[in-house]
Design a protein around this motif. Sequence first.
Motif, mmCIF file in Angstrom:
data_model
loop_
_atom_site.group_PDB
_atom_site.id
_atom_site.type_symbol
_atom_site.label_atom_id
_atom_site.label_comp_id
_atom_site.label_asym_id
_atom_site.label_seq_id
_atom_site.Cartn_x
_atom_site.Cartn_y
_atom_site.Cartn_z
ATOM 1 N N LYS A 1 37.406 40.393 50.062
ATOM 2 C CA LYS A 1 35.970 40.577 49.829
ATOM 3 C C LYS A 1 35.175 40.838 51.111
ATOM 4 C CE LYS A 1 36.207 37.176 46.059
ATOM 5 N NZ LYS A 1 35.613 35.945 45.493
ATOM 6 N N SER B 1 34.935 46.000 43.754
ATOM 7 C CA SER B 1 35.314 45.777 42.366
ATOM 8 C C SER B 1 34.269 45.004 41.575
ATOM 9 C CB SER B 1 36.656 45.021 42.302
ATOM 10 O OG SER B 1 37.698 45.819 42.825
ATOM 11 N N ASP B 2 33.213 44.527 42.244
ATOM 12 C CA ASP B 2 32.135 43.866 41.509
ATOM 13 C C ASP B 2 31.200 44.872 40.841
ATOM 14 O OD1 ASP B 2 30.696 44.901 43.620
ATOM 15 O OD2 ASP B 2 30.056 42.979 44.441
ATOM 16 N N SER C 1 35.561 34.728 41.333
ATOM 17 C CA SER C 1 34.337 35.435 41.703
ATOM 18 C C SER C 1 33.409 35.529 40.512
ATOM 19 C CB SER C 1 34.671 36.849 42.203
ATOM 20 O OG SER C 1 35.344 37.554 41.201
ATOM 21 N N ASP D 1 33.731 40.713 45.178
ATOM 22 C CA ASP D 1 35.101 40.953 44.723
ATOM 23 C C ASP D 1 35.819 41.797 45.778
ATOM 24 O OD1 ASP D 1 37.382 41.068 43.107
ATOM 25 O OD2 ASP D 1 36.206 41.328 41.279
ATOM 26 N N SER D 2 37.014 42.234 45.462
ATOM 27 C CA SER D 2 37.801 43.038 46.401
ATOM 28 C C SER D 2 37.031 44.288 46.816
ATOM 29 C CB SER D 2 39.116 43.466 45.751
ATOM 30 O OG SER D 2 39.872 42.350 45.353
#
Length: 412
Positions: free
Chosen positions: A399, A107-108, A50, A88-89
Amino acid sequence: MDPILSVAALSVVLGAVIVFVFFKSYLLKQRTEVQTIAKPELYSDPKKPSKPPQPISRKSHSKSHSHASDQNKCHHPLDLNTLKGHADSVTGLCFSSDGRNLATACSDGVLRVYKLEDASSKSFKFLRINLPAGGHPIAAAFSDDASSIVVASQTLDWLFLVYWEHHKIHEKQAILTLTGSTASYGTADGSTIIASCSEGTDIILWHGRTGKVLGHVDTNQLKNNMATISPNGRFVAAAAFTADVKVWEIVYSKDGSVKEVSKVMQLKGHKSAVTWLCFFPNSEQIITASKDGSIRIWNINVRYHLDEDPKTLKVFPVPLHDSSGSTLHYDRLSLSPDGKILATTHGSTLQWLCMETGKVLDTAEKAHDDDITWISWSPKTIPLGNEQVVALATASVDKKVKLWAAPSVNSS
């Protein structure tokens, strides 16, 4: 006019214009933007790493929310829509009290708040909030209304709202869960109470709007699994390392403020650790899932001040097994607003149970391409074309966030 004075005056005017333009540009850059996800990007390679979070752009991003990019996949009949665009996740999500806004923690480093004007839409407007560098949100809870959200960060161990911020709230322990409820019991003033549960043994209660600490509790059970607050803001219950569930009461003063938080009962009956629990909408019953392979429904509407113990109303076996026939345990639970359907997860599997009989209503064995990290029902119906439906939202390491319709209880 003196030429020197004219030049000086012109210089002042030009300087003011430059300063104005600079600050206008600066303020515009600081403003959080509402963006729209529209037409699709082509297939993305899931094996590619990612990309790091990108700064907010004034140009709308294009991501499909329909299933057009997955035409060759067989979709579950209850699968309504997929919210893509996360880099992200997706670690957590929550609905606003009216069900029309869905916040996702990713998580980004970005918190996204989607406007659910139609669950079948191919395009959703969303508010993008970039968190400070190093702040990876793991959970979110709406505070008071859809205009404010409390966010928990894994890396920085803090809680953040537009109006307040707290760092290292659980010392060096990570936050596992973050939940909120409107305090409507007794003399409570209707404020939102937020509970943050650490991976240690402590749980902290916060005033949603001001960030004031309202109370601490310690489970004294080696490590917590999760904690939650009853819908009316009266009780706090925690699942931890042992088989017992502890329940505390939030006592309110006559002026509506929190007076104290005291332990009032313990749910004993499971033979192994309780992995998750949730309250019924009436705040008088609790559902627990355990590694012992059972689900229990408890009546906590008892005279605990007279030492009356909570009672087990029903016990169901977990109807989920692996390829060898061994019983699996549920990772997460979420009860529908009417209290009739229990949504459960294990890994990437999503299952719906009838709360009356304990029987399986439906199962999506591959609901996501990776583990499901959070599930939540919309507290009220949301539009789906010309209909109104109660939807279940699921977040995953893949994601994506998905919206699901509720199965028919009659199918049990």
